[in-house]
Design an enzyme around this catalytic site. Structure first.
Site, PDB file in Angstrom:
ATOM      1  CE  LYS A  43     -21.553   0.575  19.814  1.00 26.13           C
ATOM      2  NZ  LYS A  43     -20.814   1.739  20.389  1.00 26.13           N
ATOM      3  CG  ASP A  72      -9.003 -10.246   9.882  1.00 26.66           C
ATOM      4  OD1 ASP A  72      -9.253  -9.057   9.579  1.00 26.66           O
ATOM      5  OD2 ASP A  72      -8.453 -10.843  11.000  1.00 26.66           O
ATOM      6  CD  GLU A  83      -4.540   6.363   8.000  1.00 24.68           C
ATOM      7  OE1 GLU A  83      -4.784   5.433   7.425  1.00 24.68           O
ATOM      8  OE2 GLU A  83      -5.093   6.960   9.038  1.00 24.68           O
ATOM      9  CG  ASP A 120     -10.765   1.550  10.739  1.00 27.18           C
ATOM     10  OD1 ASP A 120      -9.873   0.849  10.996  1.00 27.18           O
ATOM     11  OD2 ASP A 120     -10.600   2.849  10.879  1.00 27.18           O
ATOM     12  CD  GLU A 126      -3.660   1.005   0.858  1.00 26.30           C
ATOM     13  OE1 GLU A 126      -3.788  -0.065   1.757  1.00 26.30           O
ATOM     14  OE2 GLU A 126      -2.354   1.297   0.973  1.00 26.30           O
ATOM     15  CD  GLU A 145      -2.729  -9.828   2.566  1.00 24.04           C
ATOM     16  OE1 GLU A 145      -2.689  -8.640   2.224  1.00 24.04           O
ATOM     17  OE2 GLU A 145      -2.629 -10.815   1.902  1.00 24.04           O
ATOM     18  CB  THR A 179      -1.941  -4.583   4.117  1.00 23.67           C
ATOM     19  OG1 THR A 179      -2.499  -5.448   4.953  1.00 23.67           O
ATOM     20  CG2 THR A 179      -2.639  -4.699   2.735  1.00 23.67           C
ATOM     21  CD  GLU A 180       2.437  -1.437   7.266  1.00 22.72           C
ATOM     22  OE1 GLU A 180       1.116  -1.097   6.955  1.00 22.72           O
ATOM     23  OE2 GLU A 180       3.486  -0.729   7.338  1.00 22.72           O
TER      24      GLU A 180
HETATM   25  N1  SAM Z   1      -4.354  -0.680   5.081  1.00 22.60           N
HETATM   26  C1  SAM Z   1      -3.572  -0.842   6.046  1.00 22.60           C
HETATM   27  C2  SAM Z   1      -3.280  -2.349   6.192  1.00 22.60           C
HETATM   28  O1  SAM Z   1      -4.100  -3.206   5.683  1.00 22.60           O
HETATM   29  O2  SAM Z   1      -2.285  -2.527   6.851  1.00 22.60           O
HETATM   30  C3  SAM Z   1      -4.241  -0.331   7.442  1.00 22.60           C
HETATM   31  C4  SAM Z   1      -5.484  -0.721   8.048  1.00 22.60           C
HETATM   32  S1  SAM Z   1      -6.264  -0.020   9.171  1.00 22.60           S
HETATM   33  C5  SAM Z   1      -7.261  -1.134  10.164  1.00 22.60           C
HETATM   34  C6  SAM Z   1      -7.307   1.235   8.651  1.00 22.60           C
HETATM   35  C7  SAM Z   1      -6.628   2.376   8.338  1.00 22.60           C
HETATM   36  O3  SAM Z   1      -7.723   3.254   7.377  1.00 22.60           O
HETATM   37  C8  SAM Z   1      -6.388   3.324   9.451  1.00 22.60           C
HETATM   38  O4  SAM Z   1      -5.011   3.570   9.457  1.00 22.60           O
HETATM   39  C9  SAM Z   1      -7.543   4.363   9.688  1.00 22.60           C
HETATM   40  O5  SAM Z   1      -7.046   5.567  10.193  1.00 22.60           O
HETATM   41  C10 SAM Z   1      -7.708   4.545   8.012  1.00 22.60           C
HETATM   42  N2  SAM Z   1      -8.981   5.111   7.700  1.00 22.60           N
HETATM   43  C11 SAM Z   1     -10.227   4.520   8.373  1.00 22.60           C
HETATM   44  N3  SAM Z   1     -11.466   5.309   8.008  1.00 22.60           N
HETATM   45  C12 SAM Z   1     -10.850   6.419   7.136  1.00 22.60           C
HETATM   46  C13 SAM Z   1     -11.299   7.321   6.351  1.00 22.60           C
HETATM   47  N4  SAM Z   1     -12.847   7.837   6.438  1.00 22.60           N
HETATM   48  N5  SAM Z   1     -10.678   8.169   5.684  1.00 22.60           N
HETATM   49  C14 SAM Z   1      -9.095   8.002   5.515  1.00 22.60           C
HETATM   50  N6  SAM Z   1      -8.551   7.060   6.359  1.00 22.60           N
HETATM   51  C15 SAM Z   1      -9.402   6.221   6.876  1.00 22.60           C
END
Ligand code: SAM
Length: 212
Positions: A121, A153, A68, A117, A43, A195, A192-193
């Site tokens: 932009k 979402d 992560e 994320d 993941e 979700e 997921t958290e």
């Molecule tokens: N997957 C989890 C969930 O659905 O609950 C977390 C979603 S959170 C919005 C996105 C996570 O992806 C963040 O913790 C962020 O730090 C990580 N992330 C974003 N870009 C990343 C990258 N290039 N490499 C590793 N982690 C990344």
């Protein structure tokens, strides 16, 4: 997801036996690391790790790696894993950009992206984890018949992600614009958290499963 910076998080993560300290030394060695021949699923952007740990508990014959980039977020996952002690889960603190230096050709069986994320932009579009530049990286490490599953979402991100498929030589096997009301695609869904949080607000959840 970015939590308050937690002092010592990086050191506490490095001390855990569930963390991979030197991911660049792991390429081609994942069977050795887990001590078995089971498939390896990853993941990317695992956040606090609940999804991957629930998945690992439900599938003891599959190995899981959560990636992560932020220590303060990953620390939460490591702390939970230290309570749960799932033998088929490891975590790496790293940027997904270097993924093909950590996994060898066809070493990964499945990739999960959850609530990535959005990078709204336009000039940051290639930083999105579903962009064609990331799909090319995943192509290098995923088995030929391997698949990638993505949930979000965010409609703009989902539309963008669908558009990127052709450019990078992937195709959609299954798509839904309302996962929780899609009987077939929702079967066995592990939340997921994010979700849980966004579906509780009434947001529909979009999901695709893609292959090359
Ligand atoms: N997957 C989890 C969930 O659905 O609950 C977390 C979603 S959170 C919005 C996105 C996570 O992806 C963040 O913790 C962020 O730090 C990580 N992330 C974003 N870009 C990343 C990258 N290039 N490499 C590793 N982690 C990344």
């Amino acid at each position: 997801m970015r939590l308050r910076n937690i002092k010592g998080a990086r050191e506490r993560i490095a001390d855990s036996s569930f963390t991979i300290d030197e991911p660049l030394n792991c390429k081609g060695k994942w069977k050795e690391i887990f001590g078995n021949d089971n498939p390896v699923r990853i993941e990317v952007g695992t956040g606090k790790g609940r999804f991957i740990m629930d998945l690992a508990e439900a599938n003891p014959d599959v190995n899981y790696v959560g990636i992560e980039k932020y220590s303060s977020v990953l620390l939460r996952a490591i702390q939970k894993q230290e309570e749960r002690e799932l033998t088929n889960v490891r975590f790496i603190r790293m940027e997904a950009e270097i993924i093909s230096e950590v996994f060898d050709k066809e070493e990964v069986d499945r990739i999960y992206l959850n609530f990535s994320d959005p990078w709204p932009k336009e000039r940051h579009a290639q930083r999105r984890l579903t962009s064609s530049s990331f799909l090319r990286r995943y192509d290098e490490i995923l088995k030929k018949d391997g698949q990638l599953e993505f949930k979000t979402d965010n409609k703009d991100l989902f539309d963008f992600s669908l558009m990127e498929l052709n450019t990078a030589g992937w195709h959609a096997e299954a798509v839904t614009f309302d996962l929780h009301n899609d009987r077939v695609m929702n079967e066995g869904n592990i939340m997921t958290e994010y979700e849980e949080r966004f579906s509780a607000k009434g947001n529909p959840i979009f999901k695709y499963i893609i292959k090359r």
